[in-house]
Design a protein around this motif. Structure first.
Motif, PDB file in Angstrom:
ATOM      1  N   ASN A  57     -18.344 114.898  94.486  1.00  0.00           N
ATOM      2  CA  ASN A  57     -19.550 116.242  93.793  1.00  0.00           C
ATOM      3  C   ASN A  57     -21.122 115.885  94.532  1.00  0.00           C
ATOM      4  OD1 ASN A  57     -20.783 116.757  90.743  1.00  0.00           O
ATOM      5  ND2 ASN A  57     -20.352 118.520  92.267  1.00  0.00           N
ATOM      6  N   TYR A  66     -22.838 121.751  95.160  1.00  0.00           N
ATOM      7  CA  TYR A  66     -21.318 121.762  95.979  1.00  0.00           C
ATOM      8  C   TYR A  66     -20.493 121.096  95.244  1.00  0.00           C
ATOM      9  CZ  TYR A  66     -22.622 120.311 100.572  1.00  0.00           C
ATOM     10  OH  TYR A  66     -23.115 119.075 100.904  1.00  0.00           O
ATOM     11  N   ASP A  67     -19.158 120.905  95.925  1.00  0.00           N
ATOM     12  CA  ASP A  67     -17.980 120.266  95.978  1.00  0.00           C
ATOM     13  C   ASP A  67     -17.713 120.336  97.564  1.00  0.00           C
ATOM     14  OD1 ASP A  67     -18.044 119.277  93.705  1.00  0.00           O
ATOM     15  OD2 ASP A  67     -15.995 121.298  93.500  1.00  0.00           O
TER      16      ASP A  67
END
Ligand code: ZN
Length: 362
Positions: A57, A66-67
């Protein structure tokens, strides 16, 4: 694509007389073989002999978080930790597909050590099909290492990768390729750090990878706090590492993908992480200098050569016209060498690189 920077032989030659070494390297190699029962990156925790999939992450900050997808393959037997990263430029697709294939094809049972696979660093670029940069903050995701936890998305992502991937690894391979506008022939980079022991290992990795051309980079950052590039974030932290590039201008050519998959497996064999005896690669040619030609004005590019062409000094590489097809620039090779990449698309802005030419060491 990573970078096109001039290199010189001076540092390389001084290496042979160098007595410098990296005291940290021995201690790290030992700690990597400590047989730790589990290995965690982000949400992926793999027990010994297992494969785990998860995300790393990037927390929200001045802009969105965002991932990033991550796979950890923690081998059945202890050994070194190798990180393989691609997709800093999310439309260099062959390198991304290569890491996807490694996620599936490498088994924990065959592995001594740990493989950390990060197939798409720049998820916004991949999703929005934006070459070269992260569309969220307009920054290249291979220029802001070691990153900054309070910076923009690219800087925060770089910081997360430095902490979660680079620091725990012993070796790193950063994969790139020709972006949407780059007609590129495969090659790798070997960074000369001046630490003889480390450079010997990274050189062996570059040779094992097996690409026909290796660019010698002697002008890379030496300061771990200003490492800029991912590979140099690893190498300035004493970890022998390389960069390799294959693929070009959009559509995925399976032969480019297999060149990268085979290259990573060859390095794994060379690091004794897999038993597979790597077929000895043909001796590479060493590129000691890269010269580039840039656009003098905005215009339309018409190539006259393909990638991989050997050109003489002054040879025509292409032409630039204005938007009414009037000639505005004759593009010629400043020196004799090999066309490493030539622009794949007509769109051209002032200052864009039109071609890069590798000067091969005699
Ligand atoms: Zn790239």
């Amino acid at each position: 694509m990573k970078a096109r920077e001039a290199v010189s032989l001076a540092v390389l030659l001084s290496l042979s007389g160098s007595t410098s070494s990296h005291p940290a390297a021995g201690a790290r190699a030992q700690s990597a073989r400590d047989g730790r029962p589990a290995f965690t990156v982000g949400t992926a925790t793999a027990q010994r002999g297992q494969k785990a999939l998860g995300v790393l992450n990037v927390p929200a900050g001045v802009d969105a978080g965002y991932d990033m997808p991550v796979a950890v393959i923690h081998g059945a037997h202890p050994g070194p930790v190798l990180a393989v990263v691609s997709g800093a430029h999310g439309s260099e697709y062959a390198s991304i597909v290569a890491v996807e294939q490694l996620i599936t094809s490498v088994t924990p049972a065959e592995l001594s050590g740990t493989l950390v696979l990060l197939p798409i660093v720049n998820v916004p670029s991949f999703e929005q099909i934006v070459p070269h940069i992260n569309p969220v903050d307009g920054k290249s995701m291979n220029r802001f290492y070691p990153g900054n936890p309070s910076g923009t998305q690219t800087e925060r992502a770089s910081h997360v990768i430095t902490k979660a991937v680079v620091e725990p690894c012993d070796h790193l391979i950063d994969l790139h390729g020709g972006d949407l506008d780059e007609n590129l022939r495969p090659y790798s980079y070997w960074t000369v750090t001046g630490h003889q022991q480390q450079d010997t290992v990274s050189r062996a990795m570059a040779e094992a990878f097996g690409l026909a051309y290796i660019i010698i980079s002697t002008d890379r950052p030496k300061d771990p706090n200003a490492s800029r590039f991912l590979e140099n974030t690893a190498s300035t932290r004493g970890k022998p590492s390389i960069t390799a590039e294959a693929g070009r201008s959009g559509p995925v050519d399976p032969s480019d993908v297999s060149v990268l998959v085979r290259g990573v497996r060859n390095v794994m064999a060379q690091l004794k992480m897999v038993a597979q005896s790597a077929a000895p690669a043909a001796r590479p040619l060493w590129i000691e200098k890269v010269v580039t030609v840039t656009a003098e004005q905005n215009g339309m590019f018409h190539p006259a050569v393909d990638r991989d062409r050997e050109v003489t000094g002054g040879a025509k590489i292409g032409a630039v016209t204005d938007y009414l097809n009037r000639p505005i620039q004759d593009v010629v090779a400043p020196e004799a060498g090999l066309i490493l990449f030539v622009r794949a698309l007509p769109s051209l802005k002032k200052g864009d690189t039109i071609a890069s030419i590798g000067v091969v060491r005699k």
